[in-house]
Design a protein around this motif. Structure first.
Motif, PDB file in Angstrom:
ATOM      1  N   LYS A  99       0.831  -1.207   0.000  1.00  0.00           N
ATOM      2  CA  LYS A  99       0.000   0.000   0.000  1.00  0.00           C
ATOM      3  C   LYS A  99       0.868   1.261   0.000  1.00  0.00           C
ATOM      4  O   LYS A  99       0.633   2.188  -0.780  1.00  0.00           O
ATOM      5  N   MET A 100       1.902   1.289   0.848  1.00  0.00           N
ATOM      6  CA  MET A 100       2.785   2.454   0.904  1.00  0.00           C
ATOM      7  C   MET A 100       3.512   2.656  -0.439  1.00  0.00           C
ATOM      8  O   MET A 100       3.690   3.776  -0.902  1.00  0.00           O
ATOM      9  N   LEU A 101       3.893   1.524  -1.039  1.00  0.00           N
ATOM     10  CA  LEU A 101       4.580   1.589  -2.332  1.00  0.00           C
ATOM     11  C   LEU A 101       3.647   2.179  -3.393  1.00  0.00           C
ATOM     12  O   LEU A 101       4.047   3.052  -4.183  1.00  0.00           O
ATOM     13  N   LEU A 102       2.402   1.715  -3.405  1.00  0.00           N
ATOM     14  CA  LEU A 102       1.440   2.214  -4.405  1.00  0.00           C
ATOM     15  C   LEU A 102       1.131   3.694  -4.183  1.00  0.00           C
ATOM     16  O   LEU A 102       0.958   4.443  -5.140  1.00  0.00           O
ATOM     17  N   LEU A 140      -3.909   2.853  -9.596  1.00  0.00           N
ATOM     18  CA  LEU A 140      -3.074   2.895  -8.396  1.00  0.00           C
ATOM     19  C   LEU A 140      -3.916   3.116  -7.142  1.00  0.00           C
ATOM     20  O   LEU A 140      -3.737   2.430  -6.131  1.00  0.00           O
ATOM     21  N   TRP A 141      -4.865   4.055  -7.219  1.00  0.00           N
ATOM     22  CA  TRP A 141      -5.647   4.358  -6.016  1.00  0.00           C
ATOM     23  C   TRP A 141      -6.599   3.223  -5.658  1.00  0.00           C
ATOM     24  O   TRP A 141      -6.843   2.950  -4.483  1.00  0.00           O
ATOM     25  N   ILE A 142      -7.124   2.531  -6.667  1.00  0.00           N
ATOM     26  CA  ILE A 142      -7.944   1.353  -6.356  1.00  0.00           C
ATOM     27  C   ILE A 142      -7.057   0.273  -5.729  1.00  0.00           C
ATOM     28  O   ILE A 142      -7.462  -0.404  -4.778  1.00  0.00           O
ATOM     29  N   GLY A 143      -5.817   0.160  -6.226  1.00  0.00           N
ATOM     30  CA  GLY A 143      -4.856  -0.769  -5.628  1.00  0.00           C
ATOM     31  C   GLY A 143      -4.562  -0.417  -4.173  1.00  0.00           C
ATOM     32  O   GLY A 143      -4.498  -1.294  -3.306  1.00  0.00           O
ATOM     33  N   VAL A 144      -4.414   0.881  -3.882  1.00  0.00           N
ATOM     34  CA  VAL A 144      -4.183   1.341  -2.510  1.00  0.00           C
ATOM     35  C   VAL A 144      -5.349   0.921  -1.615  1.00  0.00           C
ATOM     36  O   VAL A 144      -5.166   0.389  -0.512  1.00  0.00           O
ATOM     37  N   LEU A 145      -6.567   1.129  -2.136  1.00  0.00           N
ATOM     38  CA  LEU A 145      -7.780   0.782  -1.385  1.00  0.00           C
ATOM     39  C   LEU A 145      -7.802  -0.714  -1.052  1.00  0.00           C
ATOM     40  O   LEU A 145      -8.038  -1.111   0.099  1.00  0.00           O
ATOM     41  N   VAL A 146      -7.531  -1.540  -2.055  1.00  0.00           N
ATOM     42  CA  VAL A 146      -7.592  -3.001  -1.883  1.00  0.00           C
ATOM     43  C   VAL A 146      -6.504  -3.459  -0.890  1.00  0.00           C
ATOM     44  O   VAL A 146      -6.769  -4.244   0.019  1.00  0.00           O
ATOM     45  N   CYS A 147      -5.289  -2.937  -1.055  1.00  0.00           N
ATOM     46  CA  CYS A 147      -4.202  -3.299  -0.131  1.00  0.00           C
ATOM     47  C   CYS A 147      -4.555  -2.920   1.303  1.00  0.00           C
ATOM     48  O   CYS A 147      -4.313  -3.689   2.237  1.00  0.00           O
ATOM     49  N   GLY A 148      -5.112  -1.725   1.458  1.00  0.00           N
ATOM     50  CA  GLY A 148      -5.481  -1.261   2.795  1.00  0.00           C
ATOM     51  C   GLY A 148      -6.470  -2.209   3.455  1.00  0.00           C
ATOM     52  O   GLY A 148      -6.360  -2.532   4.639  1.00  0.00           O
ATOM     53  N   ARG A 149      -7.422  -2.667   2.664  1.00  0.00           N
ATOM     54  CA  ARG A 149      -8.435  -3.585   3.188  1.00  0.00           C
ATOM     55  C   ARG A 149      -7.820  -4.901   3.635  1.00  0.00           C
ATOM     56  O   ARG A 149      -8.294  -5.550   4.562  1.00  0.00           O
ATOM     57  N   PHE A 150      -6.738  -5.304   2.990  1.00  0.00           N
ATOM     58  CA  PHE A 150      -6.130  -6.602   3.291  1.00  0.00           C
ATOM     59  C   PHE A 150      -5.194  -6.578   4.505  1.00  0.00           C
ATOM     60  O   PHE A 150      -4.812  -7.631   5.002  1.00  0.00           O
ATOM     61  N   ILE A 151      -4.834  -5.374   4.971  1.00  0.00           N
ATOM     62  CA  ILE A 151      -3.871  -5.295   6.080  1.00  0.00           C
ATOM     63  C   ILE A 151      -4.358  -6.102   7.284  1.00  0.00           C
ATOM     64  O   ILE A 151      -3.595  -6.846   7.894  1.00  0.00           O
ATOM     65  N   GLY A 152      -5.636  -5.996   7.576  1.00  0.00           N
ATOM     66  CA  GLY A 152      -6.187  -6.665   8.745  1.00  0.00           C
ATOM     67  C   GLY A 152      -6.360  -8.159   8.594  1.00  0.00           C
ATOM     68  O   GLY A 152      -6.725  -8.844   9.551  1.00  0.00           O
ATOM     69  N   PHE A 153      -6.119  -8.681   7.408  1.00  0.00           N
ATOM     70  CA  PHE A 153      -6.381 -10.097   7.160  1.00  0.00           C
ATOM     71  C   PHE A 153      -5.113 -10.920   6.994  1.00  0.00           C
ATOM     72  O   PHE A 153      -5.171 -12.096   6.669  1.00  0.00           O
ATOM     73  N   LEU A 154      -3.962 -10.288   7.162  1.00  0.00           N
ATOM     74  CA  LEU A 154      -2.716 -11.033   6.982  1.00  0.00           C
ATOM     75  C   LEU A 154      -2.086 -11.399   8.332  1.00  0.00           C
ATOM     76  O   LEU A 154      -2.297 -10.738   9.306  1.00  0.00           O
TER      77      LEU A 154
END
Lengths: 154, 129
Positions: A99-102, A140-154
């Motif tokens: 997410k930070m990279l994107l 990129l911003w949709i990618g940021v959104l998706v990555c952010g959502r996944f943080i809590g699931f890893l």
């Protein structure tokens, strides 16, 4: 790492860590910021791509840019708060790192758009270059959104 | 020059790969990712986290570290388990449900037992004796 551990020990961070109301509310504010940010970004990019022609280019892009920048500020503040309570673990979370990279790429994308395909007022020129940047921006911003959502699931 | 349409397609497929990569991550919210039957784990505490979004313990079992999810901090603290309740190195028993992914050393506990004290972090889900 020591710096991140030090952040975790700050009094307001400790309070947020075990709070019942504050954490979900900060979380909600983060979601609100992201919603507004993506709305601004997507509408701005769509206008550059040639949709929403009824909107006057200059004033519309100025408004959307202001909305997006304000929302980005809110997202950074709320996001940093959410990060702070367990900074030394989140920093190794692959979704967080991606997410930070994107976000960095999105910033770079915006910078290059400004430098190469904009006029003196900072308005994107209606040519192919600007459309490229708008397309990348959306993805990129949709990618940021998706990555952010996944943080809590890893 | 490549058209914006084609670049969109290329970027979309990149996003697709990204989503496929992320989809491999098992969701750890709720109980859908755990087995139905009870699972018991005994080891020593390697790390304690009592905080949002939920508390966790890292438990060392024969030199392998397991991640044990507990309840959100308010419920965990209400069960009597706080940050200072136990220490790293203490022997602990965790009872709950193991991850469906057998390769993953992860479970979600409903009850933990440290130093003879029982903490039911999900009182409604503890095994009936």
């Amino acid at each position: 790492m020591e710096f991140l551990s030090a952040i975790e020990q700050l009094a307001p961070v400790r309070a947020l860590r075990i709070s019942f109301y504050a954490y979900p509310l900060v979380n909600a504010a983060h979601i609100l910021s992201i919603g507004v940010l993506l709305t601004g970004v997507l509408l701005m990019d769509m206008r550059i791509l040639g949709f929403l022609q009824a909107q006057p280019l200059q004033s519309f892009l100025h408004l959307m840019r202001r909305v997006a920048l304000l929302a980005f500020g809110g997202a950074v503040l709320t996001g940093a708060s959410l990060f702070s309570i367990r900074a030394s673990e989140y920093v190794f979370n692959p979704a967080f790192q991606l997410k930070m990279l994107l976000i960095a790429f999105a910033g770079l994308n915006l910078l290059i758009l400004h430098l190469t395909a904009s006029d003196a007022d900072g308005m994107p020129l209606a040519k192919r270059g600007a459309r490229w940047f708008a397309t990348f921006s959306i993805l990129l911003w949709i990618g940021v959104l998706v990555c952010g959502r996944f943080i809590g699931f890893l | 020059m490549i058209s914006p349409m084609r670049s969109s397609l290329a970027a979309l497929s990149t996003i697709g790969f990204l989503a496929a990569f992320l989809a491999q991550a098992v969701a750890h919210h709720g109980w859908s990712w755990t087995e139905d039957g009870f699972f018991e784990l005994e080891g020593t505490i390697a790390e304690i986290y009592v905080g949002n979004p939920h508390a966790t313990l890292d438990i060392d079992v024969e030199a392998e570290v397991w991640r044990v999810d507990l309840a959100p901090p308010s419920r965990t603290i209400a069960a009597g388990f706080e940050e200072g309740t136990a220490s790293v190195g203490d022997t602990i028993t965790a009872i709950g449900h193991r991850s469906l992914d057998q390769n993953e050393r992860r479970m979600k506990a409903v009850r933990i037992i440290v130093d003879g004290n029982t903490y039911d972090v999900y009182p409604g889900r503890v095994p009936s004796n």
